[in-house]
Scaffold this active site. Sequence first.
Site, PDB file in Angstrom:
ATOM      1  NE  ARG A 161      47.718  22.090  30.515  1.00 48.09           N
ATOM      2  CZ  ARG A 161      47.457  23.389  30.416  1.00 48.09           C
ATOM      3  NH1 ARG A 161      46.229  23.808  30.274  1.00 48.09           N
ATOM      4  NH2 ARG A 161      48.448  24.254  30.471  1.00 48.09           N
TER       5      ARG A 161
ATOM      6  CG  HIS B  87      48.973  19.914  41.691  1.00 48.20           C
ATOM      7  ND1 HIS B  87      50.159  19.800  42.375  1.00 48.20           N
ATOM      8  CD2 HIS B  87      49.271  20.510  40.518  1.00 48.20           C
ATOM      9  CE1 HIS B  87      51.129  20.295  41.633  1.00 48.20           C
ATOM     10  NE2 HIS B  87      50.626  20.729  40.511  1.00 48.20           N
TER      11      HIS B  87
ATOM     12  CB  ILE C 216      55.567  28.821  44.615  1.00 46.43           C
ATOM     13  CG1 ILE C 216      55.708  27.839  45.777  1.00 46.43           C
ATOM     14  CG2 ILE C 216      56.513  28.415  43.509  1.00 46.43           C
ATOM     15  CD1 ILE C 216      57.024  27.917  46.544  1.00 46.43           C
ATOM     16  N   GLY C 217      54.695  32.149  44.038  1.00 45.85           N
ATOM     17  CA  GLY C 217      54.645  33.210  43.031  1.00 45.85           C
ATOM     18  C   GLY C 217      53.247  33.606  42.626  1.00 45.85           C
TER      19      GLY C 217
ATOM     20  CD  GLU D 188      54.044  34.149  38.990  1.00 41.98           C
ATOM     21  OE1 GLU D 188      53.670  33.525  37.979  1.00 41.98           O
ATOM     22  OE2 GLU D 188      54.855  33.684  39.822  1.00 41.98           O
TER      23      GLU D 188
HETATM   24  N1  GLN Z   1      56.186  31.115  39.897  1.00 37.52           N
HETATM   25  C1  GLN Z   1      55.351  30.165  39.210  1.00 37.52           C
HETATM   26  C2  GLN Z   1      53.979  30.156  39.848  1.00 37.52           C
HETATM   27  O1  GLN Z   1      53.900  30.384  41.021  1.00 37.52           O
HETATM   28  C3  GLN Z   1      55.928  28.776  39.269  1.00 37.52           C
HETATM   29  C4  GLN Z   1      55.109  27.789  38.491  1.00 37.52           C
HETATM   30  C5  GLN Z   1      55.749  26.425  38.326  1.00 37.52           C
HETATM   31  O2  GLN Z   1      56.631  26.048  39.059  1.00 37.52           O
HETATM   32  N2  GLN Z   1      55.317  25.653  37.362  1.00 37.52           N
HETATM   33  O3  GLN Z   1      52.989  29.903  39.198  1.00 37.52           O
HETATM   34 ZN    ZN Z   2      56.138  24.489  40.714  1.00 36.98          ZN
END
Ligand code: GLN
Ligand code: ZN
Length: 764
Positions: free
Chosen positions: A524, A704, A440-441, A493
Amino acid sequence: MVQSSILGFPRMGVNRDLKKATEAYWGGKISQADLLAEAKRLRLAHWKIQKDAGVDVIPSNDFALYDQVLSHIQDFGAVPERYTSAGLDAIDTYFALGRGHQKNGVDLPALEMVKWFDSNYHYVKPTLQDNQTFTLAAKPKAVAEFLEAKEAGIATRPVLVGPVTFLHLAKADRGQSVDPIDLLSKLLPVYDELLAQLKAAGAETVQIDEPVLVFDLPAKTKAAFKTAYEHFAAEAAKLPQLVFATYFGDIVHNLESVPKDIYAVHVDLVRNPEQLDAVVGALGPKTILSAGVVDGRNIWKTNLKRAVETVEAAIQKLGKERVIVATSSSLLHTPHTLASEKKLDAEIADWFSFAVEKASEVAVIAKAVTEGPAAVSEQLAANAKSMQARATSSRTNDPKVKERQSQIKPADYNRKSEFPERIAQQQKKLNLPLFPTTTIGSFPQTKEIRQSRNKLTKGEITEAEYDRFIEKEIDENVRIQDELGLDVYVHGEPERNDMVQYFGERLDGYAFTTHAWVQSYGSRCVRPPIIVGDISRPAPMTVKESKYAASVSKKPMKGMLTGPVTCLRWSFPRDDVHQSVQAEQLALALRDEVVDLEKAGIDVIQVDEPALREGLPLRSGKEREAYLDWAVKAFRLSTTGVEDSTQIHSHFCYSEFQDFFHAIAALDADVLSIENSKSDAKLLKVFVDSAYPRHIGPGVYDIHSPRIPSEKEIEDRIAEMLQFLKPEQLWIDPDCGLKTRQWTETKAALVNMVNAAKAFREKY
Ligand code: GLN
Ligand code: ZN
């Protein structure tokens, strides 16, 4: 005399003191007594701030060590048995409910935590049993804190979550089928007792929060309002006077549920000033209006002139004795004080007001309407000057941005061709196997990454040294993806501190604070960037890193951007132009970035919009459709500048799209990656029912948790998904970004994921 009042104050303290104390307690570094002493110190300090600001009605019981709803759960004896039987003391049980407890053989997951209305605060969901009973704690927190303030010489108005809101926001526990609202008659005696104790302690008025009144409500909940408040009216002699508080929306659609026989009703006149007349018309003959005119959700200075006018309009109808000046909601959602911002540009700082400053605003407005504007002429003049300065500042207005917005054409919202043509061209270029795998990144944000970023901030390393460090991280991320055998790569990232702040720092029109933290949940806190003016992109924001990553990678490299709606929602937005205008400006900036990425040879670009759903207006209907319309347009404007052969992805951290699926479909993204590992695969049915033609990557495992899913488990998950999705539609990916994970578990999980995808390729 018109009184001033505050509905709640932030708890963290000037330097996030409460966060530090609770985390120190959890880490075994301070004792429970130390924690409680620090909490008491903070409460007293916050009451004193409000008193010194001249606020007449100061709240108590707005404090919580973790969450105010959770405090009610405990004080009402509504803690599920698995927690009470764990042998923990009251404080540790409280924290176990909020954040789970895994120590000395006790293993309790936390109760569910949910966003508080449309804010970024999260509350703990009351979780109730079929045979639920309620009993008031021996020393209710509301009474204890009222007495604590009283001892310090401060008369306060205790704040309670109302019975209807408490139950409407509750759910049945696992395996239970109770409809929480049916428990009202069992819950009311607890309120009677609590309110009577507060009265005995000396509380004259009590604020009873019933914000669920702003929702579209089922008949049962509406009936519960009637039952509850007729009951309190009948008991009135034994109870303090009640201030029935609503916020975050208008209550015009639910006016028949507003109690008539009650001391005061509070409404949010910042969000919905137009509800004033209708609400005034529905008040009982003696009921006071608490007029919420100072924004509890934002950081902008109140336009005092406008606020005074609103209050005057109420006074015209009700008389001075029947109006209170108040914050729109609790100030929980605002940072503590502007005084901590030493680095903020003076021009911009003059436009802001945080909780401490808002306390003074409430007092000034009350004085202005009580004694006449002359009594506060200096403050009003200074405020008018700030308003004028902000409205005319070159920081606020950028004619070039406005000009560009006026030039947007209908065609700018559309890709060149429809999906079938696009995917054919994309496939020719990308040459992906069936069941393509991707992530996802983000990859793990290691200690080295954070240290290196800190060194750059402190000037201990140069920009060039930092860039080289990031390149090395990208090299390593690419190497790991080679080894894992993924199909579409990400750069990981490493250069990003936060998915919104990173972009805000690179856009004109944004401001940043050093201390403006707001509580998100428990300990948090988040520090949202602030949109102060028209937004534009002075230079490319992500091209350098993506281009580098693509240059060292043999496989397609995915560019990674945060979408316009998410940038907007996770910032403090402007209050002087509509959010749709700000989203459009962000979209234009991102559109340029997307096109620049394409030019740099990036063939797959993901634009994340996880915040799209939380921006949904609280009520369905016209307002919600209007939001979806501009939100979808903003996303499309960001992503449609590319050629058909460039593949656009988007990502959402949830899969409950039922209520607004038409909008998700309207995004026209080539590939959607969504959360699904914690949800029911049945939720994917919505894609089948609407004959959704494009590609989807429902997350196959939960990121998570450090737990490593087995290959078999992932295969089972994929098989389940294939009951709903066509093989040629399905991508294989995790639920979300991996930045909070460790590398060992990340690699192990991804190996199993890639193997599972390969196993399915063989079958098809
Ligand atoms: N691209 C972001 C990541 O991989 C997406 C984070 C998210 O969806 N909150 O961290
Ligand atoms: Zn996400």
